[in-house]
Write a protein that holds these residues in place. Structure first.
Motif: not given
Length: 166
Positions: A133-141
């Motif tokens: 579910a997290l990898l399916d989002q735009r993630l701030a690095v």
């Protein structure tokens, strides 16, 4: 091509016409007549890192997943991610995963990841569901002061990664 004639006149005319056509083509396209076509250009392997900026360089390599949504990973699950070139691969603790990713302006986005479809213990399945579910989002690095990599979704849920030992 050979025609059945007694004089061979048709053979000579055909050869003469073919020679005239070849000569005309050579005159019209002199470079093509003199040099063979070069082999197709091969793209450089995507795993090369020289084209990546500092932000993307930070992500490259093998990572152990140590936290998902504020919870530690299931003990012994060996969840991990590998970012190489523009490919992401890894293990959720239950299934293998893979896909593409990109980094733009401080955000990591996958093109969606695919997984194998094994069934595992309920705790591992919950971990996998949260990770995917997290990898399916735009993630701030962001990199923490302790060298951990923090990937945070729009809802504030975070994936915590630690560089895997060499």
């Amino acid at each position: 091509m050979k025609y059945a004639t007694s004089s061979g006149t048709a053979d000579r005319r055909l050869l003469t016409a073919a020679a005239a056509l070849a000569s005309a083509l050579a005159a019209a396209f002199p470079a093509a007549a003199q040099t063979p076509e070069p082999p197709p250009v091969r793209e450089a392997p995507r795993a090369e890192t020289h084209g990546f900026d500092a932000e993307e360089q930070l992500l490259l390599g093998d990572w152990r997943v140590t936290g998902i949504e504020g919870h530690a990973t299931v003990p012994g699950s060996r969840a991990r991610l590998k970012l190489e070139g523009l490919r992401i691969s890894g293990y959720t603790g239950c299934n293998a995963l893979g896909g593409n990713y990109r980094v733009e302006r401080g955000y990591l986005t996958t093109g969606g990841v695919i997984t194998t479809r094994r069934a595992c213990a309920p705790a591992l399945m919950r971990q996998e569901k949260a990770l995917l579910a997290l990898l399916d989002q735009r993630l701030a690095v962001r990199q923490s002061h302790r060298g951990r990599l923090l990937l945070t979704g729009r809802d504030g849920k975070t994936l915590v990664l630690v560089r895997a030992a060499g």
